[in-house]
Design a protein around this motif. Structure first.
Motif, PDB file in Angstrom:
ATOM      1  N   UNK A   4       0.863  -1.191   0.000  1.00  0.00           N
ATOM      2  CA  UNK A   4       0.000   0.000   0.000  1.00  0.00           C
ATOM      3  C   UNK A   4       0.890   1.227   0.000  1.00  0.00           C
ATOM      4  N   UNK A   5       0.571   2.166  -0.906  1.00  0.00           N
ATOM      5  CA  UNK A   5       1.296   3.435  -0.937  1.00  0.00           C
ATOM      6  C   UNK A   5       0.318   4.522  -0.517  1.00  0.00           C
ATOM      7  N   UNK A   6       0.697   5.291   0.490  1.00  0.00           N
ATOM      8  CA  UNK A   6      -0.200   6.339   1.000  1.00  0.00           C
ATOM      9  C   UNK A   6       0.263   7.675   0.430  1.00  0.00           C
ATOM     10  N   UNK A   7      -0.498   8.203  -0.524  1.00  0.00           N
ATOM     11  CA  UNK A   7      -0.142   9.465  -1.187  1.00  0.00           C
ATOM     12  C   UNK A   7       0.438   9.197  -2.565  1.00  0.00           C
ATOM     13  N   UNK A   8      -0.020  10.026  -3.518  1.00  0.00           N
ATOM     14  CA  UNK A   8       0.428   9.810  -4.904  1.00  0.00           C
ATOM     15  C   UNK A   8       1.281  10.963  -5.399  1.00  0.00           C
ATOM     16  N   UNK A  29      -3.100   5.081  -2.611  1.00  0.00           N
ATOM     17  CA  UNK A  29      -4.273   5.798  -2.088  1.00  0.00           C
ATOM     18  C   UNK A  29      -3.981   7.292  -2.059  1.00  0.00           C
ATOM     19  N   UNK A  30      -4.857   8.065  -2.684  1.00  0.00           N
ATOM     20  CA  UNK A  30      -4.670   9.522  -2.770  1.00  0.00           C
ATOM     21  C   UNK A  30      -5.931  10.220  -2.291  1.00  0.00           C
ATOM     22  N   UNK A  31      -5.745  11.200  -1.411  1.00  0.00           N
ATOM     23  CA  UNK A  31      -6.941  11.878  -0.871  1.00  0.00           C
ATOM     24  C   UNK A  31      -7.547  12.890  -1.849  1.00  0.00           C
ATOM     25  N   UNK A  32      -6.737  13.443  -2.756  1.00  0.00           N
ATOM     26  CA  UNK A  32      -7.256  14.463  -3.684  1.00  0.00           C
ATOM     27  C   UNK A  32      -7.887  13.809  -4.922  1.00  0.00           C
ATOM     28  N   UNK A  33      -8.421  14.674  -5.809  1.00  0.00           N
ATOM     29  CA  UNK A  33      -9.063  14.111  -7.002  1.00  0.00           C
ATOM     30  C   UNK A  33      -8.073  13.930  -8.141  1.00  0.00           C
ATOM     31  N   UNK A  34      -6.806  14.299  -7.904  1.00  0.00           N
ATOM     32  CA  UNK A  34      -5.775  14.097  -8.928  1.00  0.00           C
ATOM     33  C   UNK A  34      -4.530  13.501  -8.277  1.00  0.00           C
ATOM     34  N   UNK A  35      -3.694  12.845  -9.102  1.00  0.00           N
ATOM     35  CA  UNK A  35      -2.436  12.330  -8.551  1.00  0.00           C
ATOM     36  C   UNK A  35      -1.292  13.288  -8.908  1.00  0.00           C
ATOM     37  N   UNK A  36      -0.153  13.111  -8.252  1.00  0.00           N
ATOM     38  CA  UNK A  36       1.022  13.945  -8.555  1.00  0.00           C
ATOM     39  C   UNK A  36       1.425  14.883  -7.427  1.00  0.00           C
ATOM     40  N   UNK A  37       0.508  15.140  -6.488  1.00  0.00           N
ATOM     41  CA  UNK A  37       0.842  16.037  -5.362  1.00  0.00           C
ATOM     42  C   UNK A  37       1.349  17.376  -5.852  1.00  0.00           C
ATOM     43  N   UNK A  42      -1.424  22.334 -13.559  1.00  0.00           N
ATOM     44  CA  UNK A  42      -2.775  22.873 -13.424  1.00  0.00           C
ATOM     45  C   UNK A  42      -2.986  23.715 -14.675  1.00  0.00           C
ATOM     46  N   UNK A  43      -3.931  23.342 -15.493  1.00  0.00           N
ATOM     47  CA  UNK A  43      -4.114  24.140 -16.714  1.00  0.00           C
ATOM     48  C   UNK A  43      -4.924  25.390 -16.397  1.00  0.00           C
ATOM     49  N   UNK A  44      -4.423  26.541 -16.846  1.00  0.00           N
ATOM     50  CA  UNK A  44      -5.139  27.795 -16.638  1.00  0.00           C
ATOM     51  C   UNK A  44      -4.993  28.642 -17.902  1.00  0.00           C
ATOM     52  N   UNK A  45      -6.122  28.865 -18.571  1.00  0.00           N
ATOM     53  CA  UNK A  45      -6.144  29.664 -19.809  1.00  0.00           C
ATOM     54  C   UNK A  45      -5.100  29.179 -20.812  1.00  0.00           C
ATOM     55  N   UNK A 209      -4.504   3.143  -8.727  1.00  0.00           N
ATOM     56  CA  UNK A 209      -4.380   4.446  -8.044  1.00  0.00           C
ATOM     57  C   UNK A 209      -5.801   4.865  -7.666  1.00  0.00           C
ATOM     58  N   UNK A 210      -6.074   4.881  -6.387  1.00  0.00           N
ATOM     59  CA  UNK A 210      -7.411   5.235  -5.918  1.00  0.00           C
ATOM     60  C   UNK A 210      -7.434   6.709  -5.541  1.00  0.00           C
ATOM     61  N   UNK A 211      -8.156   7.513  -6.333  1.00  0.00           N
ATOM     62  CA  UNK A 211      -8.259   8.946  -6.038  1.00  0.00           C
ATOM     63  C   UNK A 211      -9.417   9.204  -5.076  1.00  0.00           C
TER      64      UNK A 211
END
Ligand SMILES: Cc1cc2nc3c(=O)[nH]c(=O)nc-3n(C[C@H](O)[C@H](O)[C@H](O)COP(=O)(O)OP(=O)(O)OC[C@H]3O[C@@H](n4cnc5c(N)ncnc54)[C@H](O)[C@@H]3O)c2cc1C
Length: 411
Positions: A4-8, A29-37, A42-45, A209-211
């Motif tokens: 088990x890996x805690x955090x992606x 296991x990742x608590x956020x909705x995306x992996x990579x920490x 982050x795409x912006x414009x 990978x569980x998000x």
């Protein structure tokens, strides 16, 4: 064997990818909705700004991370910087910086005055013979103006710290790695390309990978972990690898076996009509009050911005806890630096309190081991003797060598 890996984050995914290649059944296991920490885009414009990192790998494709990515089977392309670094030195054009000239100097050994280089070796002798190892603020005043300002700028850019926060021996280790592996590189596609390539490897080896799936606690008995707790209840594995740092791992265990000291910083993502840095390396800004350096990642990969635009990323350490004041000074620096350039600040991101620049300030990492025999820590909380993601890779290499019998040649 089930792991088990805690955090992606980068450390979790890199470890998971290598272990999955070796035949381990890996669940991340990742608590956020995306992996990579802190190492994804982050795409912006149409700009690929990031959750943390400045899209840079400290030692490019030749460094520890480059070597482990290859070992994992990642095909990500890393573009080595050329030049590796430049220093913008001398009073900036206007306002509080005065009215003098400034120049850009390509960073190489020959630009440091002989007197300062000799001092560095005098300290080396004192360290080797007498084990004298002070924090660098004790030494920096012995340096000439250029070397002193470069030291501050380098530490601010790469570690978000000041000379008073790093010992000579740790700086020496970083210097040796720069000599051994060389300077930075930028992954084509930015940070996301790196973590995407690792996620692909994990999935191709039947890993998961569980998000949106936080780990809430760890069950233990006789200094062994017997299961993790998440929304499904208790889930059992043979090995547990935490990517969330020792302190947060302690919280999952209901104890505090160590306390971490983070380093804090602020990042500015800037849109430009024409290039300011003009190359793929770092521009260290020696005479700014806060901004320590900047890179222009679109010189390596134009796809990190909309067609015809440039993405400039500037970084400053946080020298006081007053975020607003720190940003005010940082923006003033940028205004002076970018005078005459058409620019727009796309994002200002501050990093502290659990989402810092470094979870453990460089030099204070305690390694991958925990008081529990089947629980290890990887990532920013367990770096080897190097900076940022290359330090993370060194920590993972040690874990793989010592606990999994892997042969890893880091050059
Ligand atoms: C502004 C800035 C600039 C930087 N620039 C660079 C750079 O240019 N080059 C470089 O090499 N490094 C850079 N760094 C540092 C680099 O980004 C980090 O060292 C690295 O990304 C940390 O990776 P990590 O493996 O420690 O994982 P992290 O990124 O810390 O990821 C940990 C993951 O664990 C998840 N998590 C936490 N708790 C739980 C839980 N209970 N259950 C499940 N999941 C959980 C988190 O959501 C997160 O996704 C920079 C950092 C910052 C902030």
């Amino acid at each position: 064997m089930r792991v088990a890996i805690i955090g992606s984050g980068l450390g979790g995914l890199l470890t998971a990818a290598i272990l999955s290649e070796k035949g381990y059944k890996v669940d991340v296991f990742e608590k956020l909705r995306f992996y990579g920490g802190r190492f994804t885009n982050l795409e912006y414009k149409g700009f690929q700004i990031s959750t943390g990192a400045l899209h840079m790998i400290p030692h490019g494709k030749r460094g520890p991370l480059g070597i482990l990515l290859k070992k994992a089977g990642s095909k990500v392309e890393i573009i080595d910087s050329e030049p590796e670094g430049e220093a913008l030195y001398g009073p900036l054009s206007e306002n509080e910086y005065g009215n003098g000239k400034n120049e850009r100097i390509t960073v190489r050994s020959s630009v440091f005055p002989l007197g300062s280089k000799l001092k560095f070796f005098k300290w080396l002798l004192k360290f080797k013979v007498l084990r004298v190892d002070p924090y660098m603020d004790r030494y920096e005043e012995e340096l000439d103006d250029f070397s002193q300002k470069f030291l501050r700028s380098f530490l601010g850019w790469s570690l978000s710290i000041q000379p008073s926060e790093i010992k000579y021996s740790k700086l020496l280790a970083i210097y040796r790695n720069v000599v051994k592996y060389g300077g930075p590189g930028i992954p084509a596609g930015g940070c996301k390309a790196v973590v995407d390539s690792l996620a692909e490897i994990i999935k191709s080896n039947d890993g998961e990978i569980y998000l949106r799936n936080p780990v809430w606690g760890l069950f233990h008995e006789d200094k062994r972990i017997t299961g993790l707790e998440n929304k499904e209840g208790k889930v059992e594995y043979d090995l547990y690898i935490s990517n969330i740092g020792h302190q947060a791992t302690g919280k999952l265990l209901g104890e505090e076996y160590t306390k971490e000291v983070e380093s804090r910083g602020i990042k500015y993502s800037i849109s430009l009509e024409k290039p300011f840095v003009g190359h793929t390396g770092v521009l260290f800004t020696l005479d700014c009050r806060r901004i320590s350096g900047m890179n222009e990642v679109t010189n390596a990969d134009p796809n990190l911005a909309p067609s015809g635009k440039h993405l400039l990323m500037a970084h400053q350490p946080m020298l006081t806890p007053d975020v607003e004041e720190e940003i005010r000074i940082g923006l003033e620096d940028l205004k002076t630096l970018l005078k005459g350039f058409e620019y727009k600040v796309l994002a200002i991101q501050s990093y502290f309190d659990g989402w810092p620049v470094n979870r453990v300030r460089s030099g204070l990492d305690i390694g991958y081991r925990t008081p529990y025999s089947n629980l290890f820590v990887v990532g920013d909380g367990a770096k080897g003797d190097d900076i940022e993601v290359d330090g993370i890779a060194l920590g993972i290499a040690e874990l793989l060598r010592k606990e999994f019998g892997e042969k890893i040649n880091l050059g």
